[in-house]
Design a protein around this motif. Structure first.
Motif, PDB file in Angstrom:
ATOM      1  N   ALA A 210       0.828  -1.202   0.000  1.00 46.55           N
ATOM      2  CA  ALA A 210       0.000   0.000   0.000  1.00 46.55           C
ATOM      3  C   ALA A 210       0.863   1.254   0.000  1.00 46.55           C
ATOM      4  N   ALA A 211       1.994   1.199   0.694  1.00 46.63           N
ATOM      5  CA  ALA A 211       2.904   2.356   0.701  1.00 46.63           C
ATOM      6  C   ALA A 211       3.419   2.639  -0.708  1.00 46.63           C
ATOM      7  N   VAL A 212       3.771   1.549  -1.436  1.00 39.35           N
ATOM      8  CA  VAL A 212       4.207   1.706  -2.829  1.00 39.35           C
ATOM      9  C   VAL A 212       3.058   2.245  -3.675  1.00 39.35           C
ATOM     10  N   LEU A 213       1.870   1.708  -3.430  1.00 37.24           N
ATOM     11  CA  LEU A 213       0.694   2.124  -4.197  1.00 37.24           C
ATOM     12  C   LEU A 213       0.435   3.619  -4.040  1.00 37.24           C
ATOM     13  N   TYR A 214       0.403   4.108  -2.806  1.00 35.13           N
ATOM     14  CA  TYR A 214       0.034   5.510  -2.584  1.00 35.13           C
ATOM     15  C   TYR A 214       1.117   6.474  -3.059  1.00 35.13           C
ATOM     16  N   ALA A 248      -0.014  -1.921 -10.392  1.00 39.13           N
ATOM     17  CA  ALA A 248       0.769  -3.075 -10.835  1.00 39.13           C
ATOM     18  C   ALA A 248       1.973  -3.300  -9.921  1.00 39.13           C
ATOM     19  N   SER A 249       2.636  -2.222  -9.503  1.00 37.98           N
ATOM     20  CA  SER A 249       3.789  -2.345  -8.607  1.00 37.98           C
ATOM     21  C   SER A 249       3.357  -2.875  -7.244  1.00 37.98           C
ATOM     22  N   ALA A 250       2.229  -2.381  -6.756  1.00 34.19           N
ATOM     23  CA  ALA A 250       1.752  -2.835  -5.447  1.00 34.19           C
ATOM     24  C   ALA A 250       1.388  -4.320  -5.472  1.00 34.19           C
ATOM     25  N   TYR A 251       0.843  -4.803  -6.593  1.00 30.11           N
ATOM     26  CA  TYR A 251       0.435  -6.196  -6.704  1.00 30.11           C
ATOM     27  C   TYR A 251       1.563  -7.103  -7.177  1.00 30.11           C
ATOM     28  N   GLY A 252       2.687  -6.505  -7.588  1.00 28.85           N
ATOM     29  CA  GLY A 252       3.803  -7.301  -8.092  1.00 28.85           C
ATOM     30  C   GLY A 252       3.501  -7.960  -9.407  1.00 28.85           C
TER      31      GLY A 252
END
Length: 315
Positions: A210-214, A248-252
């Motif tokens: 979530a940190a990457v997502l936001y 996409a980054s948050a989900y890998g």
């Protein structure tokens, strides 16, 4: 200046030269701000010539409403560069700014009550009575902290709160006071379910994801906000690519047409907090000005662009 044989003066003479009362001189003397040079044989206070300049400085500092302890520090500490005075004045300016902000907020709140129809006054008084002056954003921050994934990194949480929690205007219009009061009431209302609804991304990505997502969404929202300010209709482009890449980054996983189609469906089903963002826009938009973008309106613009793109690909 003093005509006595020893160059000293009485408390009455000092008061007369300074244009103050004897009671004032005694007050500052008793609190250690104005030291006596000596006492007469009869026990009367005597002051050296520099006492007049010191007394005038005390009076000048007090006219700035500086408290006595700070006046004492300015007078007695070695402060050739004026740092003690600068710190004292800066601190007092901050306090005064807060007081002025509170007064402007109260003035706008009073005008809000004065200008509304009589039948609405009770409700508006209830709303604005629940907000401090100057208003605190702590309830809004608590609302979002309970919504964010547990154990999300502190730096990421702080960055999210900075974007999600609006700062009340320093000189608000009555409509902005009303919007902030409604926003305050919105975040304080009890949740209808067992817990506040979370988007699917929180469960799938976890705290780190979530940190990457936001972090990625913040960049996408900024790009979308620029398009909203130009009244551009949603369209695929850099903003949307950043938006999808954040998920996409948050989900890998990788960004491809299938992922975009699934993401569009997931985001359409996620819980929404539309009322919050609508009120935020009212708070941060100057009266009569163009509506300022919010993370909520930027998200809607990007989701519309994603829906249009996936619909076009399916056709």
């Amino acid at each position: 200046m003093f005509t006595s044989h020893d160059g000293l003066c009485s408390i009455g003479e000092l008061a007369e030269h300074a244009g103050v009362t004897v009671k004032t001189v005694r007050f500052y003397s008793d609190r250690g701000l104005l030291p006596e040079a000596s006492r007469s044989a009869g026990g009367h206070r005597r002051y050296a010539p520099d006492a007049l300049d010191r007394l005038r400085l005390i009076r000048s500092l007090r006219t700035l409403d500086l408290p006595l302890p700070e006046v004492h520090r300015i007078l007695d500490e070695e402060d050739e560069a004026g740092r003690v005075l600068e710190d004292a004045v800066a601190g007092h300016l901050r306090a005064l700014g807060s007081q002025l902000k509170a007064l402007r907020w109260r003035e706008a709140a009073l005008r809000l009550v004065q200008e509304c129809p009589p039948g609405e006054r009770a409700d508006r008084l209830h709303l604005i009575g629940a907000v401090t002056a100057p208003p605190s954003t702590a309830p809004l921050a608590r609302f979002w902290r309970s919504w964010l994934p547990p154990r999300m990194p502190a730096r990421s949480t702080a960055a999210f709160l900075e974007a999600a929690v609006p700062q009340p205007p320093d000189d608000p219009a009555p409509a902005q006071v009303l919007a902030f009061a409604r926003l305050n009431a919105f975040v304080l209302q009890p949740c209808t379910g067992a817990e506040q609804p979370q988007p699917e991304a929180h469960r799938t990505a976890g705290a780190r994801g979530a940190a990457v997502l936001y972090a990625g969404l913040a960049e996408a929202y900024e790009l979308a906000g620029a398009q909203l300010r130009r009244d551009r209709a949603p369209y695929p482009g850099e903003a949307l690519d950043n938006f999808v890449a954040a998920y996409a980054s948050a989900y890998g996983t990788r960004d491809n047409p299938e992922f975009r189609r699934l993401l569009a469906g997931q985001l359409a089903a996620d819980p929404r907090i539309d009322q919050y963002w609508e009120l935020v826009a009212e708070v941060i938009t100057s009266p009569g000005g163009r509506t300022e973008p919010t993370p909520g309106s930027a998200h809607d613009w990007l989701l519309a662009a994603l829906d249009a793109q996936t619909a076009a690909g399916a056709a």
